[in-house]
Design a protein around this motif. Structure first.
Motif, PDB file in Angstrom:
ATOM      1  N   GLU A  30      -2.767  12.617   5.599  1.00  0.00           N
ATOM      2  CA  GLU A  30      -2.130  12.005   6.765  1.00  0.00           C
ATOM      3  C   GLU A  30      -2.945  10.890   7.394  1.00  0.00           C
ATOM      4  O   GLU A  30      -2.400  10.027   8.083  1.00  0.00           O
ATOM      5  CB  GLU A  30      -1.843  13.083   7.813  1.00  0.00           C
ATOM      6  N   THR A  31      -4.261  10.920   7.178  1.00  0.00           N
ATOM      7  CA  THR A  31      -5.098   9.889   7.785  1.00  0.00           C
ATOM      8  C   THR A  31      -4.963   8.551   7.063  1.00  0.00           C
ATOM      9  O   THR A  31      -5.441   7.544   7.555  1.00  0.00           O
ATOM     10  CB  THR A  31      -6.580  10.306   7.706  1.00  0.00           C
ATOM     11  N   LYS A  32      -4.343   8.561   5.899  1.00  0.00           N
ATOM     12  CA  LYS A  32      -4.288   7.321   5.123  1.00  0.00           C
ATOM     13  C   LYS A  32      -3.039   6.509   5.438  1.00  0.00           C
ATOM     14  O   LYS A  32      -1.967   7.059   5.697  1.00  0.00           O
ATOM     15  CB  LYS A  32      -4.336   7.644   3.636  1.00  0.00           C
ATOM     16  N   SER A  33      -3.200   5.192   5.399  1.00  0.00           N
ATOM     17  CA  SER A  33      -2.053   4.297   5.582  1.00  0.00           C
ATOM     18  C   SER A  33      -1.238   4.266   4.298  1.00  0.00           C
ATOM     19  O   SER A  33      -1.597   4.867   3.302  1.00  0.00           O
ATOM     20  CB  SER A  33      -2.523   2.882   5.877  1.00  0.00           C
ATOM     21  N   GLY A  34      -0.166   3.509   4.353  1.00  0.00           N
ATOM     22  CA  GLY A  34       0.630   3.304   3.156  1.00  0.00           C
ATOM     23  C   GLY A  34       1.962   4.014   3.226  1.00  0.00           C
ATOM     24  O   GLY A  34       2.157   4.964   3.977  1.00  0.00           O
ATOM     25  N   GLN A  90       0.833  -1.207   0.000  1.00  0.00           N
ATOM     26  CA  GLN A  90       0.000   0.000   0.000  1.00  0.00           C
ATOM     27  C   GLN A  90       0.867   1.255   0.000  1.00  0.00           C
ATOM     28  O   GLN A  90       1.824   1.381   0.760  1.00  0.00           O
ATOM     29  CB  GLN A  90      -0.932   0.020   1.219  1.00  0.00           C
ATOM     30  N   VAL A  91       0.506   2.173  -0.882  1.00  0.00           N
ATOM     31  CA  VAL A  91       1.247   3.425  -1.030  1.00  0.00           C
ATOM     32  C   VAL A  91       0.283   4.581  -0.773  1.00  0.00           C
ATOM     33  O   VAL A  91      -0.851   4.579  -1.256  1.00  0.00           O
ATOM     34  CB  VAL A  91       1.842   3.549  -2.452  1.00  0.00           C
ATOM     35  N   ASN A  92       0.746   5.554  -0.019  1.00  0.00           N
ATOM     36  CA  ASN A  92      -0.054   6.767   0.220  1.00  0.00           C
ATOM     37  C   ASN A  92       0.284   7.772  -0.879  1.00  0.00           C
ATOM     38  O   ASN A  92       1.235   8.537  -0.771  1.00  0.00           O
ATOM     39  CB  ASN A  92       0.257   7.320   1.606  1.00  0.00           C
TER      40      ASN A  92
END
Ligand SMILES: *Cc1c(COP(=O)(O)O)cnc(C)c1O
Length: 227
Positions: free
Chosen positions: A125-129, A118-120
């Motif tokens: 900022e709330t997303k993983s990756g 998983q890549v952001n």
């Protein structure tokens, strides 16, 4: 019963044919988180054979009620390291790898679960990756420490915005990162899968080369509230 499921499914299939540069390579993963087992069964009856869940406990409760033989199971949520055994026991795909610690645990179990990193790509900022500039080093670490993992591709979540250009940019960035990883491909590492596109943005993802769509509400309607 979901009233318009078949219609919704046909619309998505049509969009895949219409918008993807490679429609035959696109897999629809129906995201059933928070929907009851009857919805999973209804999806399977219509020939949907890839289902996605994002909470382990909830997923296992459903699969224990009905193992849905023939269905390919995708874990798309944040995976805690104490749930890795469940992952390898119950799932065929993990879409959300972004920690070496999880990778080591999967490797220790000699599991052949298929994995997307998983890549952001949105910078939210709330997303993983992983940050885009960290992906290549992460892959090199995986190759050193966990060479037998079955790495298949990359996953991202589009930004939460109405701005189509920003969404498109995020998906395009994932493709570009995938291209830069080509030289790192091995027998067990490939980067051909792009898991991107949800109910609100899957059409853009298709145009940008998605190979796995993760769609819930666009198939099943509004998701029930958290219990
Ligand atoms: C819930 C979820 C989806 C599907 O979202 P919808 O808006 O219902 O299509 C896709 N990917 C992830 C990681 C999710 O958690």
């Amino acid at each position: 019963m979901i009233p318009n499921l078949e219609e919704n499914l046909n619309r998505i299939k049509t969009d895949i044919r219409r918008l993807s540069p490679h429609p035959d390579k696109v897999t629809l993963v129906a995201v059933t988180k928070r929907f009851p087992i009857s919805v999973l069964q209804q999806a399977a009856d219509l020939g949907i054979d890839n289902l996605g869940e994002s909470r382990m406990q909830e997923a296992l409760e459903k699969f224990e009620k009905d193992p849905l033989p023939g269905v390919i199971r995708h874990f798309i949520g944040v995976l805690q390291s104490n749930k890795v055994q469940k992952l390898v026991d119950y799932f065929h795909w993990l879409h959300s790898l972004d920690h070496i610690k999880i990778a080591r645990k999967i490797y220790e179990k000699e599991s052949s679960v298929n994995i997307c990193i998983q890549v952001n790509t949105s910078g939210e900022e709330t997303k993983s990756g992983l940050r885009p500039d960290r992906v290549s080093d992460f892959v090199k670490t995986l190759q050193k420490e966990t060479p037998g993992l079955h790495i298949r591709g990359l996953m991202t979540m589009g930004p939460l915005t109405e701005d189509e250009n920003r969404i498109r940019k995020a998906f395009r960035l994932l493709r570009e990162i995938g291209d830069t990883l080509r030289p790192l491909e091995t027998d067990t590492f490939s980067f051909r899968e792009y898991s991107m596109g949800m109910s609100g943005d899957y059409r853009i993802a298709l145009e940008e080369g998605a190979t796995m769509l993760r769609i819930g509400q666009g198939l099943f309607g509004p998701r029930p509230e958290n219990q």
